[in-house]
Design an enzyme around this catalytic site. Structure first.
Site, mmCIF file in Angstrom:
data_model
loop_
_atom_site.group_PDB
_atom_site.id
_atom_site.type_symbol
_atom_site.label_atom_id
_atom_site.label_comp_id
_atom_site.label_asym_id
_atom_site.label_seq_id
_atom_site.Cartn_x
_atom_site.Cartn_y
_atom_site.Cartn_z
ATOM 1 N N LYS A 67 0.863 -1.181 0.000
ATOM 2 C CA LYS A 67 0.000 0.000 0.000
ATOM 3 C C LYS A 67 0.897 1.227 0.000
ATOM 4 O O LYS A 67 1.788 1.356 0.848
ATOM 5 C CB LYS A 67 -0.881 -0.034 1.247
ATOM 6 C CG LYS A 67 -1.882 1.091 1.372
ATOM 7 C CD LYS A 67 -2.825 0.766 2.520
ATOM 8 C CE LYS A 67 -3.887 1.823 2.695
ATOM 9 N NZ LYS A 67 -4.903 1.430 3.657
ATOM 10 N N ASP A 161 -15.821 0.368 9.396
ATOM 11 C CA ASP A 161 -15.940 0.390 7.925
ATOM 12 C C ASP A 161 -16.331 -0.980 7.372
ATOM 13 O O ASP A 161 -15.856 -1.379 6.304
ATOM 14 C CB ASP A 161 -14.630 0.873 7.296
ATOM 15 C CG ASP A 161 -14.856 1.540 5.930
ATOM 16 O OD1 ASP A 161 -16.030 1.826 5.593
ATOM 17 O OD2 ASP A 161 -13.875 1.767 5.199
ATOM 18 N N LYS A 163 -18.195 -3.549 5.323
ATOM 19 C CA LYS A 163 -18.976 -3.572 4.079
ATOM 20 C C LYS A 163 -18.347 -4.646 3.190
ATOM 21 O O LYS A 163 -17.189 -5.037 3.408
ATOM 22 C CB LYS A 163 -18.950 -2.208 3.377
ATOM 23 C CG LYS A 163 -17.563 -1.665 3.073
ATOM 24 C CD LYS A 163 -17.644 -0.277 2.450
ATOM 25 C CE LYS A 163 -16.265 0.312 2.224
ATOM 26 N NZ LYS A 163 -16.318 1.666 1.632
ATOM 27 N N ASN A 166 -14.744 -4.430 1.849
ATOM 28 C CA ASN A 166 -13.609 -4.547 2.772
ATOM 29 C C ASN A 166 -13.450 -5.960 3.333
ATOM 30 O O ASN A 166 -12.746 -6.161 4.319
ATOM 31 C CB ASN A 166 -13.757 -3.545 3.930
ATOM 32 C CG ASN A 166 -13.445 -2.130 3.486
ATOM 33 O OD1 ASN A 166 -12.860 -1.921 2.429
ATOM 34 N ND2 ASN A 166 -13.837 -1.157 4.279
ATOM 35 N N ASP A 179 -8.605 -2.960 5.193
ATOM 36 C CA ASP A 179 -8.772 -1.505 5.218
ATOM 37 C C ASP A 179 -9.138 -0.986 6.607
ATOM 38 O O ASP A 179 -10.308 -0.822 6.935
ATOM 39 C CB ASP A 179 -9.799 -1.036 4.182
ATOM 40 C CG ASP A 179 -9.583 0.443 3.862
ATOM 41 O OD1 ASP A 179 -8.954 1.146 4.666
ATOM 42 O OD2 ASP A 179 -10.038 0.891 2.794
ATOM 43 N N THR A 196 -19.117 4.416 5.341
ATOM 44 C CA THR A 196 -19.867 4.400 4.078
ATOM 45 C C THR A 196 -21.329 4.700 4.403
ATOM 46 O O THR A 196 -21.887 4.076 5.309
ATOM 47 C CB THR A 196 -19.723 3.019 3.413
ATOM 48 O OG1 THR A 196 -18.335 2.802 3.138
ATOM 49 C CG2 THR A 196 -20.507 2.934 2.111
#
Length: 347
Positions: A67, A161, A163, A166, A179, A196
């Site tokens: 990353k 986060d 979802k 991820n 993430d 989100t």
């Protein structure tokens, strides 16, 4: 509404790590490596201020994911704390269903974080291809997420986060939560608006201060999305989504299993003090729910359950399960000054 028509109103989060379990201890994150020790092969994810590249370590020929974040953009977009939180938390956590940081480094223009490469791709892609998951498939993924969130919360970490984008599948089909850009170590409550839109708990939208209960709300949204093919609250713009979340009215497709529906309802409770997972018994209340009847939670942790989806993978560096991204000259990012560099001393 057909699932293919649902378009998320996404808030940009940090670019995803493509990652897997690393059973070594946290000190491995201090490995004596340099960016020059890797051949950068291909971009496998992009975000607002960086990208994730598939790389091969020159000395071992091992495929890994790097990353790469441009320091100037991280500062400009006020993401310094998020990036530091991500690194600090990933240094401290080790779990079979959570991305584990292997190494980190910075020079005068970029921050680098290294992860194992997980070749199975995002759960999001499999869900969109299937339209929706069967009850047993959704149940399988939910059990691995529950075990991971329970662990994070035991470490005083709120993830914030959750979802399908991820959640990555390893080559065997088990989940990896990735993430950690919005994750935070919590002693009490926090007030940052992040996440989100479709997955935000009411207390985040209302700026009442929030805690780990937001992760259990997001789990309720995720189970609904896995079973319906679309989230329970959606609209063409974020404010429409927020209004629907606060109104709390949910339309239930007829095919949703009534026991799963009962669990979702208990997770999507507006009052967080009455939300399943956030009461006296914590995650135990979720594990004891009828939807997990006769589940052996040790089998879950030790990956003894048979995954419902096994990704197609030909070799360790296979990228077929990820989207194609345009390559760019990321090395051209400008160097930053001494003051800016000081913000990232701990890298």
């Amino acid at each position: 509404m057909a699932s293919s028509k649902v378009v998320r109103c996404r808030q940009e989060s940090l670019p995803k790590e493509i990652s897997s379990v690393d059973t070594s201890d946290a000190s491995d994150a201090e490995k004596d490596l340099a960016v020059e020790d890797f051949d950068i092969i291909k971009t496998i994810g992009t975000g607002t201020f960086g990208r994730v590249c598939l790389c091969r370590e020159k000395s071992t020929s091992e495929y890994v994911a790097m990353k790469i974040l441009a320091i100037g953009d991280v500062i400009r977009l006020k993401q310094v704390e998020h990036v530091k939180n991500e690194k600090n938390i990933l240094q401290q956590v080790r779990h079979p269903f959570i991305v584990n940081l292997r190494w980190h480094f910075r020079d005068n223009s970029h921050i680098y974080m290294l992860f194992d490469y997980v070749c199975g791709g995002e759960l999001f892609s499999y869900l969109r291809n299937a339209g929706r998951f069967t009850t047993s498939t959704a149940n399988f993924y939910t059990t691995e997420i529950v075990v991971a969130l329970e662990y994070l919360h035991s470490q005083s970490v709120v993830y914030r986060d959750l979802k399908p984008e991820n959640l990555l599948l390893d080559k065997d089909g088990h989940l990896k939560i990735t993430d950690f850009g919005f994750a935070k170590k919590l002693t009490d409550r926090t007030w940052t608006l992040c996440g989100t839109p479709e997955y935000l708990a009411p207390e985040i939208i209302q700026s009442k201060g929030h805690n780990k209960a937001v992760d259990w709300w997001a789990l309720g949204v995720l189970i609904y999305e896995m079973l319906a093919g679309y989230p329970p609250f959606f609209d063409d713009n974020p404010f429409g989504i927020y209004e629907k979340i606060l109104a709390g009215k949910i339309e239930w497709p007829r095919h949703i299993d009534p026991v799963a529906k009962d669990l979702i309802k208990k997770l999507l409770v507006q009052d967080r003090t009455k939300r399943l997972g956030n009461m006296k018994n914590g995650a135990e209340d979720i594990k004891r729910h009828r939807w997990f009847k006769s589940m052996d939670w040790q089998d879950v942790y030790f990956k003894r359950q048979k995954p419902p989806i096994v990704p197609r993978v030909s070799y360790d560096g296979d990228t077929r399960n990820f989207d194609e991204y345009p390559e760019a000259d990321w090395k051209s990012a400008p160097c930053v000054g001494e003051l800016e560099m000081k913000l990232f001393d701990d890298f």
